[in-house]
Design an enzyme around this catalytic site. Sequence first.
Site, PDB file in Angstrom:
ATOM      1  N   SER A  68       0.802  -1.237   0.000  1.00 27.20           N
ATOM      2  CA  SER A  68       0.000   0.000   0.000  1.00 27.20           C
ATOM      3  C   SER A  68       0.830   1.280   0.000  1.00 27.20           C
ATOM      4  CB  SER A  68      -0.925   0.037   1.218  1.00 27.20           C
ATOM      5  OG  SER A  68      -1.951  -0.903   1.051  1.00 27.20           O
ATOM      6  N   LYS A  71       0.334   3.417  -2.921  1.00 27.44           N
ATOM      7  CA  LYS A  71      -0.924   4.153  -3.180  1.00 27.44           C
ATOM      8  C   LYS A  71      -0.727   5.658  -3.348  1.00 27.44           C
ATOM      9  CE  LYS A  71      -3.818   0.515  -1.304  1.00 27.44           C
ATOM     10  NZ  LYS A  71      -4.358  -0.135  -0.132  1.00 27.44           N
ATOM     11  N   TYR A 193      -3.229  -3.393 -10.251  1.00 24.15           N
ATOM     12  CA  TYR A 193      -3.063  -3.037  -8.834  1.00 24.15           C
ATOM     13  C   TYR A 193      -2.261  -4.109  -8.088  1.00 24.15           C
ATOM     14  CZ  TYR A 193      -4.475  -2.619  -3.929  1.00 24.15           C
ATOM     15  OH  TYR A 193      -4.471  -2.554  -2.551  1.00 24.15           O
ATOM     16  N   TYR A 245      -4.608   4.341   7.584  1.00 24.33           N
ATOM     17  CA  TYR A 245      -5.866   3.617   7.742  1.00 24.33           C
ATOM     18  C   TYR A 245      -6.684   4.198   8.877  1.00 24.33           C
ATOM     19  CZ  TYR A 245      -2.902   0.604   5.020  1.00 24.33           C
ATOM     20  OH  TYR A 245      -2.046   0.141   4.091  1.00 24.33           O
ATOM     21  N   VAL A 263       1.402  -3.444   3.975  1.00 28.65           N
ATOM     22  CA  VAL A 263       1.491  -4.717   4.699  1.00 28.65           C
ATOM     23  C   VAL A 263       2.790  -5.479   4.437  1.00 28.65           C
ATOM     24  CG1 VAL A 263      -1.000  -5.066   4.966  1.00 28.65           C
ATOM     25  CG2 VAL A 263       0.145  -5.935   2.923  1.00 28.65           C
TER      26      VAL A 263
HETATM   27  O1  DON Z   1      -4.705  -4.808  -1.394  1.00 28.38           O
HETATM   28  C1  DON Z   1      -3.993  -5.543  -0.699  1.00 28.38           C
HETATM   29  O2  DON Z   1      -4.502  -6.406  -0.038  1.00 28.38           O
HETATM   30  C2  DON Z   1      -2.484  -5.390  -0.624  1.00 28.38           C
HETATM   31  N1  DON Z   1      -1.875  -5.761  -1.815  1.00 28.38           N
HETATM   32  C3  DON Z   1      -2.085  -4.049  -0.178  1.00 28.38           C
HETATM   33  C4  DON Z   1      -2.728  -3.690   1.081  1.00 28.38           C
HETATM   34  C5  DON Z   1      -1.856  -3.038   2.065  1.00 28.38           C
HETATM   35  O3  DON Z   1      -0.656  -2.900   2.000  1.00 28.38           O
HETATM   36  C6  DON Z   1      -2.588  -2.627   3.219  1.00 28.38           C
HETATM   37  N2  DON Z   1      -1.657  -2.295   4.214  1.00 28.38           N
HETATM   38  N3  DON Z   1      -1.585  -2.177   5.310  1.00 28.38           N
END
Ligand code: DON
Length: 408
Positions: A68, A71, A193, A245, A263
């Site tokens: 993320s 983003k 994505y 978040y 993540v």
């Molecule tokens: O969309 C997802 O599930 C992941 N590829 C990215 C999400 C993410 O990094 C959320 N982070 N805390």
Amino acid sequence: MPVDLRDPVRLLLDTVLADARVHEEGAVADYIPELANADPDALGIALVSTRGVPHEAGDSGVEFTIQSVSKPFAYALALDLFGIDAVSEHVGLEPSGEPFNAISLDEASGRPMNPMINAGAIVTTSLLPGATADEKFAVVRTGLERFAGRELGVDEAVFASEAATGDRNRALAYLTRSAGTLGSTAEVATTAYFRQCSVLVTARDLAIMAATLATGGVNPVTGERVISEDAARWTMAVMTGCGMYDASGTWLVRVGLPAKSGVGGGIVAVQPGQFGIGTFSPRLDARGNSVRGVAMLEALSRDHGLHMLAHREEPLSPIGALSRSDDGMETVAALRGELRFAAAEEVLTRLAPLVRDDGTLVLDFSSVTSVGPAATRLFRALPGLLGPVEDRHIQVVLHDPEGVLDDD
Ligand code: DON
């Protein structure tokens, strides 16, 4: 006496990193199976100034997937290409206070409200140029590479793992598609994505990427302009409200820097005008933020006064020297430094009463390094302001040999 040539910023980062090791809580993400293989003890931090000087400690050169943290940068690319109004028709600007994978859509329009969580980020990627997932991903990847100043790889195993398990993200894409806000098919958007999330970066890369926002869009290491100043400002503003978040409000109070987590264990944080920071530690808290990354950034902010809203001491007076002719008819003020609105206001309010009627005020800009747009307007209006408007007759001479008052 021997001179200690060790980098003091590096020493500071070493200390912050060592202190963060006491945090044993948190766990690596495993909702994407391949992410469960990350080393929970990897720990790195890097700081890059807006002059492009890197300082690093720990595993700052170890690669991990950006997730993320991509983003804000994909969003910045969309803002740079299309502007805030056009992008906002598809994805909003509001902190949703919801988890990253929430079904977070405006009830009336079906538009995602927050570009920093999945629904909004999938829409953002769908807006980028290209008809296929490969074409859209090429735009994202090239953009991320320009932010980082190097070629970036993709972790194909993480991509395959997320593509195999990403049905919730597909559901978000279909919902936004049905609301008319997605810029492509759901399959194109989610494939691009998922690949975007699988791009490999280091904490050093993240620090350079953050520093590129801190400069207002110019990569300070390569010197390349990556996005416009407007796009950088809009992106940092959204990161300030939405980057962590459902912990964004707490983050803003406790750390006070525009930021974004992922993540994979990465966090970027920006001190606008000063530096960017990248951290890496894959142990995550319940919200998906890196425990040790948050701890390091909290410590840096708390112990070193880095909160962007911290009270600053009175700036140096913009009037460096003031002299008057013997007959009192001419007042010369040598101005200095970077003049913004408050400095121009100080010059005007302090000097106007000192100048005799029918006298001359000379404002010498020779030692002024830059003048902000509001200050330029005030100085340009000065002769009029001190003349008929106040029913006084003062001649104002702007001595500006370097042209700092020129509009660019
Ligand atoms: O969309 C997802 O599930 C992941 N590829 C990215 C999400 C993410 O990094 C959320 N982070 N805390």
